[in-house]
Design a protein around this motif. Structure first.
Motif, PDB file in Angstrom:
ATOM      1  N   UNK A   1       0.636  -1.137   0.041  1.00 50.14           N
ATOM      2  CA  UNK A   1      -0.094  -0.087   0.046  1.00 50.14           C
ATOM      3  C   UNK A   1       0.713   1.302   0.049  1.00 50.14           C
ATOM      4  N   UNK A   2       2.059   1.117   0.093  1.00 52.98           N
ATOM      5  CA  UNK A   2       3.061   2.391   0.291  1.00 52.98           C
ATOM      6  C   UNK A   2       3.578   2.601  -1.196  1.00 52.98           C
ATOM      7  N   UNK A   3       3.350   3.657  -1.664  1.00 50.96           N
ATOM      8  CA  UNK A   3       3.776   4.036  -3.151  1.00 50.96           C
ATOM      9  C   UNK A   3       5.235   5.009  -2.770  1.00 50.96           C
ATOM     10  N   UNK A   4       6.397   4.253  -2.927  1.00 45.08           N
ATOM     11  CA  UNK A   4       7.597   5.158  -2.732  1.00 45.08           C
ATOM     12  C   UNK A   4       7.870   5.767  -3.858  1.00 45.08           C
ATOM     13  N   UNK A   5       7.298   5.594  -5.167  1.00 42.53           N
ATOM     14  CA  UNK A   5       7.475   6.248  -6.460  1.00 42.53           C
ATOM     15  C   UNK A   5       7.427   7.671  -6.208  1.00 42.53           C
ATOM     16  N   UNK A   6       6.457   7.991  -5.284  1.00 39.50           N
ATOM     17  CA  UNK A   6       6.020   9.771  -4.773  1.00 39.50           C
ATOM     18  C   UNK A   6       7.036   9.912  -3.874  1.00 39.50           C
ATOM     19  N   UNK A   7       7.958   9.200  -3.151  1.00 43.83           N
ATOM     20  CA  UNK A   7       8.975   9.664  -2.247  1.00 43.83           C
ATOM     21  C   UNK A   7       8.302   9.198  -0.766  1.00 43.83           C
ATOM     22  N   UNK A   8       8.984   8.677   0.006  1.00 41.43           N
ATOM     23  CA  UNK A   8       9.010   8.536   1.473  1.00 41.43           C
ATOM     24  C   UNK A   8       9.987   8.966   2.361  1.00 41.43           C
ATOM     25  N   UNK A   9       9.538   9.343   3.589  1.00 38.63           N
ATOM     26  CA  UNK A   9      10.663   9.966   4.528  1.00 38.63           C
ATOM     27  C   UNK A   9      10.878   8.610   5.407  1.00 38.63           C
TER      28      UNK A   9
END
Length: 242
Positions: free
Chosen positions: A132-140
């Motif tokens: 469910x986490x979309x790291x393509x948009x960036x994640x801290x």
């Protein structure tokens, strides 16, 4: 090489480049055609550059805080804005974690992890990426861990090996009052050679900081310092828990 979304972007950039070339060759708008073609080509080059790596990092901050003058207790916090270059990435690794003493209590975003892998004296910590986490948009991301008896000598260092394309690397050391820094240096190890870099900034004899823009992938950046010997009374205090 590319996933579906990246393939679509690649086709669009390629079409943009071809259209620019055709405009430059077949119309009177030569300059406009060249600009369009160059822009399309630059976008393709940038896309290939990004896809050489699984992740890109905009800003990585690695802060070491030594809690006592004996150097027996310390905490490291590493924060970074991480972007996945591919939608299929299911895990992220923090690698090359080394220390003279012991390292424990690894956490990512304040959550406890399974035991890290230890290989050739270095720890490697894995973070599973939920679907469910979309790291393509960036994640801290925030990694933290604790050192035991790692900075007891008069020489200490904080290092970071660049595994992913990184825009900015910030290294900082915060030392306790009562044992001042006498000197500090920043250097880079890459392909078997060592190169001295601009000296780090030392503030109040207890804080050392260095910034590196666009660090080289595969290089190890080291922040090294010398500090005075701990006083005898304080050493006895640690020994007898005074």
């Amino acid at each position: 090489m590319f996933d579906k979304s990246n393939q679509l972007i690649f086709y669009i950039n390629s079409a943009l480049t071809i259209i620019g070339v055709l405009i430059a060759l077949l119309t009177n708008f030569v300059v406009i055609g060249i600009i369009i073609a160059v822009c399309g080509a630059l976008l393709i080059v940038d896309q290939f550059r990004q896809n050489k790596f699984a992740f890109t990092i905009d800003d990585l901050k690695k802060i070491l805080k030594v809690h006592d003058t004996g150097g027996s207790k310390a905490t490291l916090t590493q924060t970074q804005k991480t972007t996945s270059c591919h939608s299929g990435n299911s895990e992220y690794w923090f690698r090359h974690i080394r220390a003279i003493g012991s390292v424990s209590n690894f956490q990512i975003n304040n959550g406890h992890l399974d035991e890290p892998i230890k290989e050739n004296g270095s720890y490697h910590v894995c973070m599973k990426i939920p679907p469910e986490i979309n790291m393509i948009r960036g994640l801290d991301l925030a990694l933290s861990y604790e050192y035991e008896d790692a900075f007891t000598q008069t020489e200490g260092f904080l290092s970071h090996t660049v595994d992913n394309d990184t825009r900015r690397l910030h290294l900082a050391v915060e030392l306790p009052k009562g044992r001042p820094v006498s000197s500090a240096r920043l250097f880079c190890k890459y392909k078997g050679t060592e190169e001295s870099l601009l000296p780090p900034v030392v503030t109040g004899e207890t804080k050392i900081e260095a910034d590196i823009k666009n660090p080289i992938v595969g290089a190890e950046y080291c922040l090294q310092w010398q500090w005075s010997e701990e006083g005898l009374i304080k050493k006895l205090g640690h020994l007898f828990k005074i």
